[in-house]
Design a protein around this motif. Structure first.
Motif, mmCIF file in Angstrom:
data_model
loop_
_atom_site.group_PDB
_atom_site.id
_atom_site.type_symbol
_atom_site.label_atom_id
_atom_site.label_comp_id
_atom_site.label_asym_id
_atom_site.label_seq_id
_atom_site.Cartn_x
_atom_site.Cartn_y
_atom_site.Cartn_z
ATOM 1 N N ALA A 211 0.881 -1.361 -0.111
ATOM 2 C CA ALA A 211 -0.019 -0.159 0.030
ATOM 3 C C ALA A 211 0.880 1.166 -0.017
ATOM 4 C CB ALA A 211 -0.746 -0.011 1.226
ATOM 5 N N GLN A 212 0.570 2.284 -0.814
ATOM 6 C CA GLN A 212 1.469 3.365 -1.109
ATOM 7 C C GLN A 212 0.520 4.700 -1.344
ATOM 8 O OE1 GLN A 212 3.676 1.931 -4.232
ATOM 9 N NE2 GLN A 212 5.558 2.152 -3.158
ATOM 10 N N PRO A 213 -0.198 4.986 -0.374
ATOM 11 C CA PRO A 213 -0.929 6.060 -0.241
ATOM 12 C C PRO A 213 -0.201 7.466 -0.329
ATOM 13 C CG PRO A 213 -1.351 5.121 1.823
ATOM 14 C CD PRO A 213 -0.494 4.101 0.992
ATOM 15 N N GLN A 214 -0.645 8.551 -0.887
ATOM 16 C CA GLN A 214 0.173 9.821 -0.744
ATOM 17 C C GLN A 214 -1.003 11.046 -0.519
ATOM 18 O OE1 GLN A 214 1.842 10.712 -4.831
ATOM 19 N NE2 GLN A 214 3.334 9.248 -4.624
ATOM 20 N N LEU A 215 -0.382 11.830 0.614
ATOM 21 C CA LEU A 215 -1.126 12.795 1.009
ATOM 22 C C LEU A 215 -0.473 13.956 0.303
ATOM 23 C CD1 LEU A 215 -3.349 14.698 2.411
ATOM 24 C CD2 LEU A 215 -1.641 14.384 4.665
ATOM 25 N N ARG A 216 -0.915 14.684 -0.510
ATOM 26 C CA ARG A 216 -0.465 15.853 -1.280
ATOM 27 C C ARG A 216 -1.011 17.246 -0.864
ATOM 28 N NH1 ARG A 216 0.512 14.429 -7.566
ATOM 29 N NH2 ARG A 216 1.620 12.361 -7.387
ATOM 30 N N TRP A 217 -0.224 18.318 -0.674
ATOM 31 C CA TRP A 217 -0.671 19.635 -0.469
ATOM 32 C C TRP A 217 -0.147 20.561 -1.457
ATOM 33 C CZ3 TRP A 217 2.715 23.429 2.724
ATOM 34 C CH2 TRP A 217 1.927 24.710 2.920
ATOM 35 N N ASP A 218 -1.135 21.254 -2.244
ATOM 36 C CA ASP A 218 -0.783 22.207 -3.431
ATOM 37 C C ASP A 218 -0.235 23.227 -2.826
ATOM 38 O OD1 ASP A 218 -0.750 23.555 -5.792
ATOM 39 O OD2 ASP A 218 -2.841 23.062 -6.256
ATOM 40 N N ILE A 219 0.843 23.440 -2.941
ATOM 41 C CA ILE A 219 1.679 24.491 -2.213
ATOM 42 C C ILE A 219 1.765 25.765 -3.283
ATOM 43 C CG2 ILE A 219 3.194 23.218 -0.849
ATOM 44 C CD1 ILE A 219 5.423 23.483 -2.762
#
Length: 255
Positions: A211-219
């Motif tokens: 499992a490889q979930p990513q949490l991304r923030w649009d900086i």
């Protein structure tokens, strides 16, 4: 997932910022850093992974490929500036028919053809299967993929990892954007199961879960720069009985 020396998912999906139409494409560069495990030496080392990936759509489906370059900074024959890549084409049955499946939870059905290759392991694998694309509120996409994996590696005779038998792979992948106050974030990635098999030596290769979930923030607010983390859980990593459970720094440039 590859039987021995894979780095990532069979299919990470198409992590596009918006739902694309026919003919659209998106390219990304990723930088990741975390303490990855060498399951053969059972040691963990700070490791850099640089990824180039590309997704594009055409009138009958979509294409996706990525290439990872990985270096753990330790000259031990494992992850010494190694590479791993995968290429997939998904043919949409709905698009071939010219429409349909306008209502209900199933958005589309597809046929997937894929190829995976690794450097140090002299690894080559062909994947073929089916995709169900789901219509779930809030998701840009949510797919379930059912694939058969056939190992075409040269095996020990080529100086690589032992050639493995056929196996079944199930993968779920998706993209869910959301807002937190005025900030734009998203969760994307995949989780997969690969069935047990045997290798050319007659040794058992256990099942694996990755499992490889990513949490991304649009900086940059739509300027193509993202900062986040990737959580990686890998049960029976690379055909061993070693489990991995880590968080990696993630920087993404989308263009």
């Amino acid at each position: 997932m590859t039987v021995r020396y894979g780095l990532r998912a069979l299919l990470t999906g198409l992590p596009l910022a918006v739902a694309p139409g026919a003919g659209q494409a998106q390219t990304e560069m990723h930088f990741q850093y975390g303490s990855l495990t060498n399951p053969f030496a059972e040691t963990s080392t700070g490791t850099v992974v640089v990824t180039f990936q590309h997704a594009s759509f055409w009138k009958s489906g979509d294409h996706f490929f990525f290439i990872d370059v990985i270096d753990d900074g330790v000259d031990d024959g494992f992850n010494d500036i190694d590479f791993y890549g995968e290429l997939y084409s998904n043919i949409s049955l709905t698009k071939l028919r010219g429409g349909g499946l306008e209502t209900g939870p199933v958005a589309d059905l597809g046929v997937i053809f894929g190829f995976a290759a690794g450097g140090d392991a002299n690894f080559m694998q062909q994947l073929t299967g089916a995709r169900i694309s789901w219509r779930i509120p809030g998701f840009v996409f949510l797919n379930t993929d059912f694939m058969g994996a056939v190992d075409y590696s040269g095996g020990l005779d080529s100086g690589g990892a032992p050639k493995a038998g056929n196996r079944f792979v199930f993968d779920i992948n998706g993209l869910l954007p959301f807002n937190l106050g005025s900030q734009s974030l998203s969760i994307t990635g995949h989780a997969e199961y690969a069935s047990p098999t045997t290798d050319e030596l007659g040794s058992d290769v256990p099942f694996s879960i990755l499992a490889q979930p990513q949490l991304r923030w649009d900086i940059g607010e739509q300027n193509g720069y993202f900062l986040g983390i990737e959580y990686q859980y890998w049960r029976n990593k690379l055909g061993t009985d070693v489990d991995e459970n880590i968080v990696q720094l993630l920087v993404v440039w989308q263009f």
